[in-house]
Design a protein around this motif. Sequence first.
Motif, PDB file in Angstrom:
ATOM      1  N   THR A   1      -0.010  -9.789  -7.936  1.00 54.68           N
ATOM      2  CA  THR A   1       0.806  -8.640  -7.556  1.00 54.68           C
ATOM      3  C   THR A   1       1.632  -8.117  -8.732  1.00 54.68           C
TER       4      THR A   1
ATOM      5  N   ASP B   1      -6.467  -5.265  -2.453  1.00 52.04           N
ATOM      6  CA  ASP B   1      -6.264  -5.864  -1.135  1.00 52.04           C
ATOM      7  C   ASP B   1      -6.204  -7.386  -1.226  1.00 52.04           C
TER       8      ASP B   1
ATOM      9  N   PHE C   1      -2.725  -8.094  -2.436  1.00 59.48           N
ATOM     10  CA  PHE C   1      -1.789  -7.932  -1.324  1.00 59.48           C
ATOM     11  C   PHE C   1      -1.783  -9.180  -0.448  1.00 59.48           C
TER      12      PHE C   1
ATOM     13  N   LYS D   1       0.254 -12.556  -1.596  1.00 62.80           N
ATOM     14  CA  LYS D   1       1.713 -12.673  -1.641  1.00 62.80           C
ATOM     15  C   LYS D   1       2.257 -13.020  -0.263  1.00 62.80           C
TER      16      LYS D   1
ATOM     17  N   ARG E   1       3.004   0.194   2.553  1.00 62.97           N
ATOM     18  CA  ARG E   1       2.292  -0.888   1.875  1.00 62.97           C
ATOM     19  C   ARG E   1       3.240  -1.688   0.993  1.00 62.97           C
ATOM     20  N   GLU E   2       4.106  -1.008   0.261  1.00 62.93           N
ATOM     21  CA  GLU E   2       5.057  -1.688  -0.621  1.00 62.93           C
ATOM     22  C   GLU E   2       6.017  -2.545   0.200  1.00 62.93           C
TER      23      GLU E   2
ATOM     24  N   LEU F   1       4.076  -5.560   1.362  1.00 61.94           N
ATOM     25  CA  LEU F   1       3.778  -6.441   0.231  1.00 61.94           C
ATOM     26  C   LEU F   1       4.946  -7.361  -0.057  1.00 61.94           C
ATOM     27  N   ASN F   2       6.145  -6.807  -0.077  1.00 60.20           N
ATOM     28  CA  ASN F   2       7.313  -7.563  -0.516  1.00 60.20           C
ATOM     29  C   ASN F   2       8.081  -8.244   0.605  1.00 60.20           C
TER      30      ASN F   2
ATOM     31  N   LYS G   1       1.749 -12.609   5.309  1.00 62.36           N
ATOM     32  CA  LYS G   1       0.365 -12.201   5.527  1.00 62.36           C
ATOM     33  C   LYS G   1      -0.345 -13.295   6.309  1.00 62.36           C
TER      34      LYS G   1
ATOM     35  N   ALA H   1      -0.084  -8.460   9.088  1.00 64.99           N
ATOM     36  CA  ALA H   1       1.181  -8.775   8.430  1.00 64.99           C
ATOM     37  C   ALA H   1       2.281  -8.807   9.478  1.00 64.99           C
TER      38      ALA H   1
ATOM     39  N   ARG I   1       6.325  -8.459   9.773  1.00 69.25           N
ATOM     40  CA  ARG I   1       7.498  -8.048   9.022  1.00 69.25           C
ATOM     41  C   ARG I   1       8.760  -8.173   9.861  1.00 69.25           C
TER      42      ARG I   1
ATOM     43  N   THR J   1      -3.384  -4.608   9.167  1.00 65.33           N
ATOM     44  CA  THR J   1      -3.471  -3.964   7.853  1.00 65.33           C
ATOM     45  C   THR J   1      -4.767  -3.208   7.619  1.00 65.33           C
TER      46      THR J   1
END
Length: 389
Positions: free
Chosen positions: A27, A51, A54, A57, A324-325, A328-329, A333, A343, A345, A362
């Motif tokens: 990443t 992908d 992604f 992470k 997406r960002e 990602l962070n 996943k 994912a 969150r 995703t």
Amino acid sequence: MSYLSITARKYISKVPSSLKTSEFPLTKMDSKMLESFQKDLPVFNGVKMPDIAFLTKNLDMLNLFRGCRWGCLHCPSSSLAPVRGRESIWWEDLKNLVFGFKVLNERLGFDVLNGNKFLNITEDSNPIDIAIKGKKKKHKVTEAMKLIYNHLGIPTVFKISGWGEKGSAANMYSYNTAKSLVKMIKRQPDSVKEVKISVNPFMEVDDYVHRTARTLFVFLDLFRMNKASIDFKHAKDGNKGFDLSVAKDLYNKIYQELQIISGSKLEGFPELKPEVVTKIHKLHWIEPKGRGQKFFPKETIYKQNRDLAENIEAWKNLTPEEQRENLLNNASKRIDIDGSVYAVRPTRVIYGNEPSELTVQTGIQLNFEDKTKPNSIYPGYTELKNYYF
């Protein structure tokens, strides 16, 4: 490595070693420039390097099983009995995934999963209940855990709720699997981070006290090794039959039964004492998720669902790039048994010490041979369905 593009070779040769050995290294690179490193690895067929980056992470979950037949009244995942024939990942898909990452690591010259400290192996299952099906034979969960650790170096985490009464083939399978797990962990302690044993008043089965005491007894050696813990849960006061007082009384009976089974040899296990396990703490409260919502006032559920709806609207107003960002962070996943990647969150809606979560599909699909869909996953209050970035 004739399959590698010249562009990819030049790019990776210029990446500093400090970046390659950092956490979640893919990443921090321009993963588009690494396209072709995944070429001819079956599990990544049709999957682009961004992908894959992604996915690496905060890879939190690799589902080996799906569905549960015990029907706990508070289940946050609203877990259903598994779809017949879709109780587990295919063994061949698991092997392709593990060796896909292993070979990718070898080609790149660094560990793309570095930074992931452990892998949960179940979202909504009791992992000692069923075998992992394969084309030629069935495999125990211990084989899968050894496969993951021996080739990827990542320990696993899982939770169990015991097994049924004696006399059935299912009981014997679960009991023998539990014993083989203990043997495996004693031989290779680093392969498993933790075994969580569920204790709560929400499972409607015969002789729950003896069931749970027997489970704790089988796993005593893991408590001695600091590889096991009790996941003690109860509803908040006001829920007659499911609150702290009932849960305390239940565990006291379990502990007394465990003393009988073990011959009162529990002096070396202070973490199992009732006053330790049942100590008042917010983390022991169940959350208003899934079937657990019935133990909360309607106004509480209404308010939290309203707050979550607002959170979802704010999420939908983000651009695909921003979404997406964000995932990602900030999201864990997870890989389902059909190879689909979702994912989870956290939101700003807090209950106790934990934020509520939303599930995002995703659209990333690993090339598993068996893509038959299992039950839907409900890890939080709400699922963002059919969202693809």
